[in-house]
Design an enzyme around this catalytic site. Structure first.
Site, PDB file in Angstrom:
ATOM      1  N   ASP A  92       1.121  -7.823   2.068  1.00  9.01           N
ATOM      2  CA  ASP A  92       1.290  -6.230   1.976  1.00  9.01           C
ATOM      3  C   ASP A  92       2.810  -5.811   2.000  1.00  9.01           C
ATOM      4  O   ASP A  92       3.367  -5.203   2.589  1.00  9.01           O
ATOM      5  CB  ASP A  92       0.547  -5.557   3.201  1.00  9.01           C
ATOM      6  CG  ASP A  92       0.322  -3.941   2.813  1.00  9.01           C
ATOM      7  OD1 ASP A  92       0.779  -3.589   1.808  1.00  9.01           O
ATOM      8  OD2 ASP A  92      -0.482  -3.402   3.508  1.00  9.01           O
ATOM      9  N   SER A 113       4.032   2.359   8.181  1.00 13.23           N
ATOM     10  CA  SER A 113       3.714   1.097   7.347  1.00 13.23           C
ATOM     11  C   SER A 113       4.828   0.976   6.382  1.00 13.23           C
ATOM     12  O   SER A 113       5.613   2.073   6.028  1.00 13.23           O
ATOM     13  CB  SER A 113       2.628   1.701   6.211  1.00 13.23           C
ATOM     14  OG  SER A 113       1.320   1.945   6.865  1.00 13.23           O
ATOM     15  N   HIS A 134       0.926  -1.272   0.007  1.00 15.74           N
ATOM     16  CA  HIS A 134      -0.050  -0.019   0.049  1.00 15.74           C
ATOM     17  C   HIS A 134       0.907   1.278   0.072  1.00 15.74           C
ATOM     18  O   HIS A 134       0.327   2.223  -0.214  1.00 15.74           O
ATOM     19  CB  HIS A 134      -1.032   0.055   1.079  1.00 15.74           C
ATOM     20  CG  HIS A 134      -0.568   0.384   2.495  1.00 15.74           C
ATOM     21  ND1 HIS A 134      -0.264  -0.805   3.531  1.00 15.74           N
ATOM     22  CD2 HIS A 134      -0.424   1.343   3.086  1.00 15.74           C
ATOM     23  CE1 HIS A 134       0.154  -0.315   4.445  1.00 15.74           C
ATOM     24  NE2 HIS A 134      -0.027   1.133   4.413  1.00 15.74           N
TER      25      HIS A 134
HETATM   26  N1  ARG Z   1      -4.762   0.332   7.224  1.00 10.86           N
HETATM   27  C1  ARG Z   1      -3.454   0.687   6.519  1.00 10.86           C
HETATM   28  C2  ARG Z   1      -2.570   1.645   7.151  1.00 10.86           C
HETATM   29  O1  ARG Z   1      -3.037   2.965   7.092  1.00 10.86           O
HETATM   30  C3  ARG Z   1      -3.341   0.346   5.138  1.00 10.86           C
HETATM   31  C4  ARG Z   1      -3.871  -0.784   4.684  1.00 10.86           C
HETATM   32  C5  ARG Z   1      -4.198  -0.874   3.352  1.00 10.86           C
HETATM   33  N2  ARG Z   1      -5.082  -1.698   2.686  1.00 10.86           N
HETATM   34  C6  ARG Z   1      -6.152  -1.381   2.332  1.00 10.86           C
HETATM   35  N3  ARG Z   1      -6.784  -2.521   1.952  1.00 10.86           N
HETATM   36  N4  ARG Z   1      -6.390  -0.276   2.260  1.00 10.86           N
HETATM   37  O2  ARG Z   1      -1.464   1.366   7.714  1.00 10.86           O
END
Ligand code: ARG
Length: 717
Positions: free
Chosen positions: A221, A649, A86
């Protein structure tokens, strides 16, 4: 009922053994003094110097700030970089077309020549961290909070200029503890970063928005990049002559695997937390800010999705914007729900009441809490106006374009040539990259109508711009909503901002005269003037006051509790968090490939849970290589109690020897209130296991070249 005495005894006896791990995003230069002993208790086997050193290479030299929004780590001596899928998403989607669709199909460069330049991606390495509190404090001595705010940027500029004179570094000053300390971070920023590999998005984003912010998780991811430098190892813009960057340090990888209780630590660039927020701020989030953002974003997401489902090129062009709007749409919903569920306002109130008792005879602090209450009472009722402006009025693309144009036109009117030049090049690029074809325009009309109807329903007539009311009334439609539809139709027929080519032409040659009578320029002027005259001063005043009260509150807390180690809120500066591999509630600590397949079987109709055939085949053929754990299964994700937030992330999750065991990529639903209050019981970091990463590279991507390039170290701890 539980036996309270037993629990009490357990706490008393455990206390001397228990470490203070998990909560805390620590500054690296304080680690040796503040945390290292505790880290050893938790199991770390590295010296403090191996983790962070001023003079020698250390782990910190392998950690890169990825495009200023994520974290990444260098995993080979040739600048190979891992981050989340992501985090690479925007670059991957940007390189994709329906014909060459690497977002959907994945991509693996089999040689360096096949790697793809990823324009816009940068990687910044921290060169130095310096406490500059004394210098800043000297410069602001005697100033009140408002004057400090006015002068801070100038003071920062003096310091960063000095730090970057005669070198190729970048420097940033950051406020810590809401203004009780100041730090200088120096960076080396690389801009020739190339895409090396990515799994298809039905692995990299497996589970989509349904599983986002949730556990149990089955997402691969990760994505792979490479940093290039000039032949002297210095940052340079993209050039075919650049060479793979030779880092000062890179992480080793281990496939030995993890189990509950194992040491785990994370270094990275957490974006923002509000751990010292006042109880009144919690109420503002649950009752005002969050529901408003969610409601307004919902309109954008639904309209975009409808168009994305019809056409692959449209889907690819909107994919990145959709993903980032959706990510925080769900975030704000979850945060509000968990602030209530975890009774965060009560937690804050308790802390405030202790503080109040301590502060009542101290001149510096005794009025803090009363002033906080007063500031929030005055500001809260109109606090949403800001969110209506930011997430509503300027959210449709047509409005965003008009808003950017208004910035440029204003600079032109003011005769500010430097600003005109800067804006022209920055905005020109943004506009050029904006997805705004026929389908997006179609969605945009629905978005603008939806937002304006919501705005009208939620706001008193006297809080709305008169221009807007008059304009809508002029359509003499059956009702106000029908008037809004007519207004939006007119805007899309007559404004130059309804058409990408026309808008781009204007940005190339921005003249106020050409847009003065444009309905969308007038729309922006009307809403902006309305906001500026009725609400902005209140917001600025509140922010200033709140900032100063919060500075005093934190200063007081530290004085009140001299034995507690406090850490500053996240602010996109490099931090360390350490703790353990650990499950929560009744969940297992790890998920497996079996679970990936199970979800696919169960929710296969939902495209968020579709899978590439080669993954299913490899699973059926038990083609697991060396990537299984003792049970013979391929691990996918696991949990730690490390304290992270957005910006972390892609961060490396490292074992006691500093070896890479996985990549952090999310937090869990039950602790969505975590940015405002750390929840020791239920807050977890969700990690993609390095064995799943390597399995995908190897067995699905055939990228054995990359596995060979990384050093796998499976020696015992
Ligand atoms: N919730 C995650 C974050 O902000 C991002 C995940 C990305 N995946 C998704 N399905 N949008 O760190």
């Amino acid at each position: 009922m539980k036996n309270k005495l037993l629990i009490l005894l357990a706490i008393v006896f455990m206390a001397p053994l228990a470490s203070k791990a998990d909560e805390g995003m620590w500054l690296l230069n304080m680690m040796e003094r503040m945390n290292y002993k505790d880290m050893q208790k938790c199991g770390v086997k590295l010296t403090a110097e191996q983790i962070y050193s001023i003079n020698n290479s250390s782990l910190k030299d392998a950690i890169g700030w990825f495009s200023n929004g994520c974290t990444s780590e260098i995993v080979s001596d040739q600048g190979l970089v891992l981050t989340n899928h992501h985090c690479g998403y925007d670059a991957i989607a940007g390189l994709s077309t329906a014909k060459d669709n690497i977002l959907d199909n994945g991509f693996w460069a089999k040689s360096k020549a096949e790697e793809r330049p990823a324009p816009g991606v940068t990687l910044a390495l921290v060169v130095a961290i310096k406490d500059i509190t004394n210098e800043v404090m000297d410069s602001i001595k005697g100033m009140d909070a408002a004057t400090v705010n006015k002068n801070l940027n100038r003071i920062y500029r003096t310091i960063t200029k000095r730090a970057t004179e005669g070198n190729h570094y970048e420097a940033q000053c950051r406020q810590m503890f809401n203004g009780n300390a100041y730090y200088l971070f120096t960076f080396e920023r690389f801009s020739d970063v190339r895409l090396v590999g990515t799994p298809p998005q039905n692995i990299g984003k497996y589970g989509g928005d349904t599983d986002n912010w949730m556990w149990p998780r089955h997402t691969g991811d990760f994505s792979v990049f490479r940093v290039y430098s000039d032949k002297d190892g210095k940052p340079a813009p993209y050039s075919a002559d650049n060479i793979p960057y030779k880092p000062k340090s890179h992480l080793k990888v281990t496939t030995s695997g993890v189990k509950t209780g194992d040491y785990a630590m994370i270094m990275g660039f957490p974006g923002r937390t509000d751990r010292y927020m006042f109880s009144q701020g919690v109420k503002m989030a649950t009752d005002y800010k969050n529901p408003t953002i969610v409601k307004l974003r919902d309109i954008r997401l639904k309209a975009w999705k409808a168009e994305m489902n019809k056409d692959t090129d449209v889907r690819l062009s909107l994919a990145s914007d959709y993903a980032s709007v959706a990510n925080y749409w769900k975030y704000f919903d979850g945060e509000a729900a968990q602030l209530k569920n975890n009774k965060v306002a009560d937690i804050k109130r308790k802390q405030e009441s202790k503080f109040g008792k301590w502060a009542k005879d101290k001149d510096e602090y005794k009025t803090v809490l009363g002033d906080v209450e007063k500031a929030y009472t005055e500001y809260t009722p109109t606090s949403n106006q800001y969110w209506y402006w930011r997430e509503g009025i300027i959210a449709p693309t047509i409005a965003k374009l008009a808003y950017y144009a208004s910035l440029l036109a204003d600079a032109e009117e003011a005769g500010n040539e430097a600003r005109v030049k800067g804006l022209k090049s920055a905005l020109g690029k943004i506009v050029e990259e904006m997805p705004y074809g026929e389908a997006v325009v179609r969605a945009d009309k629905i978005i603008m109508s939806g937002i304006l109807k919501t705005y009208n329903a939620d706001n008193k007539v006297e809080d709305q711009p008169k221009w807007f009311r008059d304009n809508i009334e002029a359509y003499k439609a059956d009702n106000f909503d029908a008037g809004i539809d007519a207004f939006v139709a007119t805007a899309f027929e007559s404004s130059i901002f309804a058409d990408k080519d026309m808008a781009m032409a204007w940005f190339k040659n921005p003249r106020m005269a050409l847009i003065k009578n444009d309905i969308m320029y007038q729309y922006i002027q009307a809403f902006k003037t309305n906001y500026d005259t009725k609400f902005k001063a209140k917001r600025d005043e509140f922010n200033e006051k709140e900032q100063e009260l919060s500075r005093l509150y934190i200063k007081g807390l530290i004085e009140q509790n001299p034995k507690t180690n406090y850490y500053p809120d996240a602010n996109s500066s490099m931090r360390l968090t350490y703790g353990k591999v650990k499950p929560y509630m009744n969940y297992k600590v790890m998920t497996y490939l079996d679970g990936v397949i199970e979800k696919n079987k169960k929710f296969g109709d939902n495209p968020e849970f579709s899978l590439p055939q080669n993954l299913i085949d490899a699973y059926n053929n038990k083609d697991f290589g060396n990537y299984t754990d003792k049970t013979g299964k391929v691990p996918v994700c696991f949990l730690t109690d490390n304290d992270i937030t957005g910006g972390n992330s892609g961060s490396p999750v490292m074992d006691a020897k500093g070896r890479l065991i996985g990549l952090a990529f999310d937090g869990n639903w039950e602790a969505m209130s975590g940015n405002i209050s750390y929840n020791a019981k239920n807050q977890r970091t969700i990690v993609v296991d390095i064995r799943y990463v390597l399995w995908i590279m190897d067995k699905l991507g055939g990228a054995t070249n990359l596995i060979d390039e990384m050093k796998i170290d499976n020696t015992k701890i």
